[in-house]
Design an enzyme around this catalytic site. Structure first.
Site, mmCIF file in Angstrom:
data_model
loop_
_atom_site.group_PDB
_atom_site.id
_atom_site.type_symbol
_atom_site.label_atom_id
_atom_site.label_comp_id
_atom_site.label_asym_id
_atom_site.label_seq_id
_atom_site.Cartn_x
_atom_site.Cartn_y
_atom_site.Cartn_z
ATOM 1 N N LYS A 13 0.674 -1.190 0.011
ATOM 2 C CA LYS A 13 0.055 0.096 0.029
ATOM 3 C C LYS A 13 0.884 1.267 0.100
ATOM 4 O O LYS A 13 0.326 2.253 -0.809
ATOM 5 C CB LYS A 13 -0.985 0.144 1.410
ATOM 6 C CG LYS A 13 -2.101 -0.867 1.393
ATOM 7 C CD LYS A 13 -2.939 -0.320 2.424
ATOM 8 C CE LYS A 13 -2.429 -0.248 3.944
ATOM 9 N NZ LYS A 13 -2.180 -1.760 4.318
ATOM 10 N N ARG A 88 -10.104 1.782 8.261
ATOM 11 C CA ARG A 88 -9.840 0.542 8.816
ATOM 12 C C ARG A 88 -11.053 -0.326 9.362
ATOM 13 O O ARG A 88 -10.970 -1.556 9.559
ATOM 14 C CB ARG A 88 -8.925 0.359 10.012
ATOM 15 C CG ARG A 88 -7.598 0.885 9.627
ATOM 16 C CD ARG A 88 -6.693 -0.161 8.965
ATOM 17 N NE ARG A 88 -5.239 -0.528 9.621
ATOM 18 C CZ ARG A 88 -4.381 0.027 9.400
ATOM 19 N NH1 ARG A 88 -4.179 0.899 8.506
ATOM 20 N NH2 ARG A 88 -3.089 -0.448 9.834
ATOM 21 N N ARG A 127 11.303 -6.013 5.895
ATOM 22 C CA ARG A 127 11.378 -4.557 5.410
ATOM 23 C C ARG A 127 12.189 -3.747 6.427
ATOM 24 O O ARG A 127 12.188 -3.714 7.330
ATOM 25 C CB ARG A 127 9.687 -4.040 5.745
ATOM 26 C CG ARG A 127 9.532 -2.858 5.369
ATOM 27 C CD ARG A 127 7.979 -2.379 5.238
ATOM 28 N NE ARG A 127 7.296 -2.627 6.385
ATOM 29 C CZ ARG A 127 5.935 -2.298 6.523
ATOM 30 N NH1 ARG A 127 5.208 -1.810 5.279
ATOM 31 N NH2 ARG A 127 5.185 -2.453 7.389
ATOM 32 N N ARG A 160 10.376 -1.858 11.768
ATOM 33 C CA ARG A 160 9.276 -1.311 12.257
ATOM 34 C C ARG A 160 9.073 -2.533 13.646
ATOM 35 O O ARG A 160 9.066 -3.647 13.371
ATOM 36 C CB ARG A 160 8.132 -1.276 11.703
ATOM 37 C CG ARG A 160 8.203 -0.026 11.133
ATOM 38 C CD ARG A 160 6.804 -0.060 10.071
ATOM 39 N NE ARG A 160 5.606 -0.466 10.377
ATOM 40 C CZ ARG A 160 4.258 -0.367 9.802
ATOM 41 N NH1 ARG A 160 4.271 0.191 8.886
ATOM 42 N NH2 ARG A 160 3.340 -0.813 10.137
ATOM 43 N N ARG A 171 -1.872 -8.789 13.286
ATOM 44 C CA ARG A 171 -2.397 -7.636 12.434
ATOM 45 C C ARG A 171 -3.186 -8.047 11.256
ATOM 46 O O ARG A 171 -4.172 -7.518 10.914
ATOM 47 C CB ARG A 171 -1.165 -6.785 11.841
ATOM 48 C CG ARG A 171 -0.534 -5.880 12.746
ATOM 49 C CD ARG A 171 1.044 -5.305 12.504
ATOM 50 N NE ARG A 171 0.977 -4.572 11.286
ATOM 51 C CZ ARG A 171 2.017 -4.603 10.394
ATOM 52 N NH1 ARG A 171 3.429 -5.063 10.719
ATOM 53 N NH2 ARG A 171 2.243 -3.693 9.648
HETATM 54 P P1 AMP Z 1 0.056 0.833 9.195
HETATM 55 O O1 AMP Z 1 1.518 1.442 8.952
HETATM 56 O O2 AMP Z 1 -1.104 1.504 8.387
HETATM 57 O O3 AMP Z 1 0.378 -0.571 8.988
HETATM 58 O O4 AMP Z 1 -0.312 0.994 10.684
HETATM 59 C C1 AMP Z 1 0.486 0.534 11.561
HETATM 60 C C2 AMP Z 1 -0.472 0.783 13.039
HETATM 61 O O5 AMP Z 1 -0.927 1.921 13.250
HETATM 62 C C3 AMP Z 1 -1.603 -0.364 12.781
HETATM 63 O O6 AMP Z 1 -1.463 -1.554 13.187
HETATM 64 C C4 AMP Z 1 -2.576 0.442 13.854
HETATM 65 O O7 AMP Z 1 -2.158 0.084 15.129
HETATM 66 C C5 AMP Z 1 -2.217 1.795 13.675
HETATM 67 N N1 AMP Z 1 -3.210 2.317 12.665
HETATM 68 C C6 AMP Z 1 -3.061 2.924 11.477
HETATM 69 N N2 AMP Z 1 -4.022 3.404 10.735
HETATM 70 C C7 AMP Z 1 -5.130 3.119 11.709
HETATM 71 C C8 AMP Z 1 -6.558 3.302 11.531
HETATM 72 N N3 AMP Z 1 -6.978 3.920 10.401
HETATM 73 N N4 AMP Z 1 -7.175 3.076 12.758
HETATM 74 C C9 AMP Z 1 -6.847 2.600 13.846
HETATM 75 N N5 AMP Z 1 -5.392 2.489 13.806
HETATM 76 C C10 AMP Z 1 -4.662 2.661 12.773
#
Ligand code: AMP
Length: 221
Positions: A13, A88, A127, A160, A171
């Site tokens: 993404k 989400r 990553r 990360r 996740r």
């Molecule tokens: P990502 O970088 O999109 O994989 O997001 C990393 C972490 O941030 C996720 O595992 C969630 O804990 C939090 N997160 C990111 N976007 C959202 C969202 N729209 N709603 C809730 N938690 C989020």
């Protein structure tokens, strides 16, 4: 052009969103990146979000939506934006629609990046992310020229905290639970476009651009 990119963690993404944002000249807004910035600043939002993120759980909707709306208000979104990591869940999708309606806008395309579990685990456990510009590398598939150093800006790279196999599985579980209603939501609105994201990112990007051009022939990329 208002675009949402959906797909499980590791679907690419971020990579697709960054390249599309450059090609279409619109901002890329990643809620994951925004949350990580708050965590590294150790501000109030960061402190609240940190535990959820480390466990691979969703940060509460109200916190994320407030943060997103602030960012969308700040950003120059006259020509649109690409959202990555949001919505989400259905509550977030509805809150986003309500906010866009208020500013006479709406989502145009929802891009769904379909990816298999072994491909996701392989991508995420290797990553590496740049601590300054956020560009991604991969230990095996796309190593930086100099170990642990970003090719683009020279800053150090990090893994990360949530890119370990245990947290990735959690996740994915969270993602799959929340994901099917969102797909249905945008499918019913006829905004959903599915792509096979197990392929090389350039192939996927070209397919996305072709789809956008088919709908908007004024677009030159
Ligand atoms: P990502 O970088 O999109 O994989 O997001 C990393 C972490 O941030 C996720 O595992 C969630 O804990 C939090 N997160 C990111 N976007 C959202 C969202 N729209 N709603 C809730 N938690 C989020």
């Amino acid at each position: 052009m208002q675009i949402i990119i959906l797909g499980p963690p590791g679907a690419g993404k971020g990579t697709q969103a960054k390249t599309l944002a450059q090609k279409l000249n619109i901002p890329h807004i990643s809620t994951g990146d925004l949350l990580r910035q708050n965590v590294s600043k150790n501000n109030e939002l960061g402190k609240l979000a940190k535990d959820f993120m480390e466990k691979g759980a969703l940060v509460p909707d109200t916190l994320v939506t407030q943060m997103l709306i602030q960012r969308v208000d700040q950003a120059n979104i006259k020509n649109g934006f690409i959202l990555d990591g949001y919505p989400r869940n259905i509550t977030q999708a509805q809150e986003l629609d309500a906010f866009l309606k208020k500013i006479n806008s709406e989502i145009e395309f929802v891009i769904d990046l379909n990816t298999s579990i072994p491909v996701i685990i392989q991508r995420l456990t290797g990553r590496l992310v740049c601590s300054r510009c956020g560009i991604n590398f991969h230990i095996r598939n796309m190593p930086p020229k100099k170990e642990n150093t970003c090719d683009n800006c020279g800053a150090s790279l990090y893994q990360r905290a949530d890119d370990n196999e245990e947290t990735i599985k959690k996740r994915l579980e969270v993602y799959n639970k929340e994901f099917s209603p969102i797909i249905k939501y945008y499918e019913e609105k006829q905004k959903l476009h599915r792509f096979d994201a197990n392929q090389e990112s350039e192939i996927v990007l070209n397919k996305i651009l072709n789809m956008i051009q088919e709908h908007d022939d004024s677009l030159k990329v």
